[in-house]
Design an enzyme around this catalytic site. Sequence first.
Site, mmCIF file in Angstrom:
data_model
loop_
_atom_site.group_PDB
_atom_site.id
_atom_site.type_symbol
_atom_site.label_atom_id
_atom_site.label_comp_id
_atom_site.label_asym_id
_atom_site.label_seq_id
_atom_site.Cartn_x
_atom_site.Cartn_y
_atom_site.Cartn_z
ATOM 1 N N GLU A 227 -102.112 -32.612 18.941
ATOM 2 C CA GLU A 227 -102.907 -32.455 20.399
ATOM 3 C C GLU A 227 -102.223 -32.463 21.371
ATOM 4 O O GLU A 227 -100.601 -33.147 21.776
ATOM 5 C CB GLU A 227 -103.566 -34.218 20.508
ATOM 6 N N ASP B 44 -110.230 -25.707 16.896
ATOM 7 C CA ASP B 44 -111.555 -26.045 17.906
ATOM 8 C C ASP B 44 -111.431 -26.425 19.136
ATOM 9 O O ASP B 44 -110.547 -27.739 19.759
ATOM 10 C CB ASP B 44 -111.963 -27.930 17.227
ATOM 11 N N SER C 236 -113.077 -34.781 13.981
ATOM 12 C CA SER C 236 -112.794 -34.553 12.558
ATOM 13 C C SER C 236 -111.698 -34.479 12.447
ATOM 14 O O SER C 236 -111.622 -34.982 11.017
ATOM 15 C CB SER C 236 -112.016 -32.674 13.326
ATOM 16 N N GLY D 134 -102.341 -26.639 19.376
ATOM 17 C CA GLY D 134 -102.157 -26.027 17.797
ATOM 18 C C GLY D 134 -102.251 -23.928 18.149
ATOM 19 O O GLY D 134 -101.778 -23.528 16.374
#
Length: 279
Positions: free
Chosen positions: A118, A164, A100, A144
Amino acid sequence: MLRYRHVCHAGNHADVLKHAVLVRMLEYLKQKDKPFLFIDTHAGAGLYQLTSPWAQKNREFDGGIGRLLQCPRLPAQLETYVGLIKSLNRHQALQHYPGSPSLAAALLRPGDRARLFELHTDEFEALGSRFRGERRIKVEQQDGFRALPGLLPPAQRRALVLIDPPYQRKRDYTAAVTALQAAWRRFPAGLYLLWYPVVQRTSIDRLERDLIASGVRDVLLAELAVAPAGRGGMHASGLIIVNPPWTLEPQLRRLLAFLATALGLQGQGSYRLETLVAE
């Protein structure tokens, strides 16, 4: 926590759905001259080598982007996404697949910005290396989920947030909805995209109930299955889209119908597209 390697799944049917819709939403934001912020809560490495032993183990990309690239004709909704994949694999067989962050970076304009999170060290280092020197993009080794509320509302007053997580832990389903709810309360006008895998339907039923009870409004659900439930493993995946552009739903209906046919195993592909919560 177990170490998750997205390279094992890069380019599979779930990535095709997630990234095709992500690209469409980024294109929508670019229709206005005003800059926007892209936030990815679980960004991964950013780019995946499909010739690596991890990717080659199950070759999940064969049933996703690999099959899509063999289609003689594609709907307009896939043109930009597939074009970005082809640009990474010029004059060679399918070897690279963008995550992404790379897809978003390819579409950002000079005034747009991205914040990528991350937590895992190897993926963070790969991500940071990929975007080193890129002033529009900031890469951070943080959770995140925790970082997201502090970024909203953005200075640009326009944002697309991708939530995600890897869903290694059952509590990730609840954590994803909680993060979405907290972000929406701080910035109700934002665009939000929450991806989820379908392995056990009970987990998804609970996620939907939690989302309906969260107070978040204007929620569209889009789900793609490549095999019937009960086959084992991740036979489907879905997206929760908050504040979907008004043009998105009819585009998604055409896109999902095409992908169900193109990626479905032995003609058993299917899809769901429904308003989960009204405005």
